[in-house]
Write a protein that holds these residues in place. Structure first.
Motif, short mmCIF file in Angstrom:
data_model
loop_
_atom_site.label_atom_id
_atom_site.label_comp_id
_atom_site.label_asym_id
_atom_site.label_seq_id
_atom_site.Cartn_x
_atom_site.Cartn_y
_atom_site.Cartn_z
N ALA A 29 53.19 59.96 25.46
CA ALA A 29 54.17 58.86 25.49
C ALA A 29 55.58 59.42 25.63
CB ALA A 29 54.04 58.00 24.24
N LEU A 30 55.86 60.52 24.95
CA LEU A 30 57.18 61.15 25.08
C LEU A 30 57.41 61.65 26.50
CD1 LEU A 30 57.35 63.12 21.72
CD2 LEU A 30 58.91 61.30 22.44
N ASP A 31 56.41 62.30 27.08
CA ASP A 31 56.54 62.78 28.46
C ASP A 31 56.75 61.63 29.44
OD1 ASP A 31 56.51 65.49 28.02
OD2 ASP A 31 54.35 65.71 28.36
N ASP A 32 56.04 60.52 29.23
CA ASP A 32 56.21 59.35 30.09
C ASP A 32 57.63 58.79 29.97
OD1 ASP A 32 53.61 59.59 30.93
OD2 ASP A 32 52.85 57.92 29.72
N ALA A 33 58.13 58.76 28.75
CA ALA A 33 59.49 58.24 28.54
C ALA A 33 60.52 59.17 29.16
CB ALA A 33 59.77 58.06 27.04
N ILE A 34 60.30 60.47 29.10
CA ILE A 34 61.21 61.43 29.73
C ILE A 34 61.20 61.25 31.25
CG2 ILE A 34 61.58 63.90 30.19
CD1 ILE A 34 60.60 64.38 27.26
N ALA A 35 60.01 61.04 31.80
CA ALA A 35 59.91 60.79 33.25
C ALA A 35 60.64 59.49 33.62
CB ALA A 35 58.45 60.71 33.67
N ASP A 36 60.48 58.45 32.80
CA ASP A 36 61.20 57.20 33.04
C ASP A 36 62.70 57.40 32.95
OD1 ASP A 36 58.93 55.74 33.49
OD2 ASP A 36 58.93 54.74 31.52
N ASP A 37 63.13 58.24 32.01
CA ASP A 37 64.56 58.48 31.84
C ASP A 37 65.12 59.16 33.07
OD1 ASP A 37 66.92 58.29 30.28
OD2 ASP A 37 66.76 60.41 29.78
N LYS A 38 64.39 60.12 33.63
CA LYS A 38 64.87 60.81 34.82
C LYS A 38 64.86 59.90 36.05
CE LYS A 38 63.77 65.42 33.25
NZ LYS A 38 62.97 66.62 33.39
N LYS A 39 63.87 59.00 36.10
CA LYS A 39 63.74 58.14 37.28
C LYS A 39 64.60 56.88 37.18
CE LYS A 39 60.10 56.47 40.30
NZ LYS A 39 58.65 56.35 40.50
N TYR A 40 64.56 56.21 36.02
CA TYR A 40 65.24 54.92 35.88
C TYR A 40 66.40 54.93 34.90
CZ TYR A 40 60.81 53.47 37.96
OH TYR A 40 59.71 53.36 38.77
N GLY A 41 66.48 55.96 34.06
CA GLY A 41 67.57 56.04 33.08
C GLY A 41 67.35 55.23 31.82
N ASN A 42 66.12 54.81 31.55
CA ASN A 42 65.88 54.00 30.37
C ASN A 42 64.81 54.59 29.43
OD1 ASN A 42 63.60 53.59 31.91
ND2 ASN A 42 63.55 51.39 31.64
N GLY A 43 64.67 55.91 29.43
CA GLY A 43 63.65 56.57 28.63
C GLY A 43 63.75 56.34 27.14
N PRO A 44 64.94 56.53 26.53
CA PRO A 44 65.05 56.31 25.08
C PRO A 44 64.70 54.87 24.68
CG PRO A 44 66.90 57.61 25.84
CD PRO A 44 66.16 57.16 27.06
N GLU A 45 65.09 53.90 25.50
CA GLU A 45 64.76 52.51 25.18
C GLU A 45 63.25 52.27 25.29
OE1 GLU A 45 67.13 53.23 27.60
OE2 GLU A 45 68.84 52.99 26.25
N GLN A 46 62.62 52.93 26.28
CA GLN A 46 61.17 52.77 26.47
C GLN A 46 60.40 53.33 25.28
OE1 GLN A 46 60.17 50.69 28.36
NE2 GLN A 46 60.06 51.28 30.50
N ILE A 47 60.77 54.53 24.82
CA ILE A 47 60.03 55.13 23.70
C ILE A 47 60.29 54.34 22.42
CG2 ILE A 47 61.72 56.87 22.93
CD1 ILE A 47 57.94 57.44 23.28
N ALA A 48 61.50 53.81 22.26
CA ALA A 48 61.80 52.99 21.08
C ALA A 48 60.97 51.72 21.10
CB ALA A 48 63.29 52.67 21.02
N ARG A 49 60.89 51.09 22.26
CA ARG A 49 60.10 49.86 22.39
C ARG A 49 58.63 50.14 22.06
NH1 ARG A 49 60.93 48.49 27.59
NH2 ARG A 49 62.98 47.71 27.06
#
Length: 106
Positions: A29-49
């Motif tokens: 889940a952390l790796d997915d959120a990091i990938a989202d952060d690099k692609k969309y810029g919303n990784g921390p919000e995704q992992i928090a959600r």
């Protein structure tokens, strides 16, 4: 008596394996959120959600992690750093960070 001890040892081992499995899910889940952060810029919000969701709390609990707000903030900070879990958990990265800390202290 020996059967009881063997049964307890088996149950303990099964529990440890289950915790490791759920810990691997948290790392994914952390790796997915990091990938989202690099692609969309919303990784921390995704992992928090995810961590605040029912499923996220359940996975964190099964991994042996107390799903409180402090943990959520820590997960968000980890994702914001952008270092993938495989790299962050490697010996080389740990040694590099330790050397940087020593250089800053000196």
């Amino acid at each position: 008596m020996a059967d009881s001890v063997d049964g307890n040892a088996f149950n303990f081992e099964q529990g440890a394996r289950a915790r490791k499995l759920f810990a691997a899910v948290v790392l994914a889940a952390l790796d997915d959120a990091i990938a989202d952060d690099k692609k969309y810029g919303n990784g921390p919000e995704q992992i928090a959600r995810w961590a605040r969701s029912r499923d996220g709390r359940e996975v964190l609990s099964c991994a042996g992690i107390d799903p409180n707000e402090r943990v959520v903030k820590g997960l968000m900070e980890f994702v914001a750093k952008g270092i993938r879990t495989s790299v962050a958990l490697s010996r080389e990265e740990s040694e590099r960070r330790h050397l940087l800390e020593q250089a800053e202290a000196a």
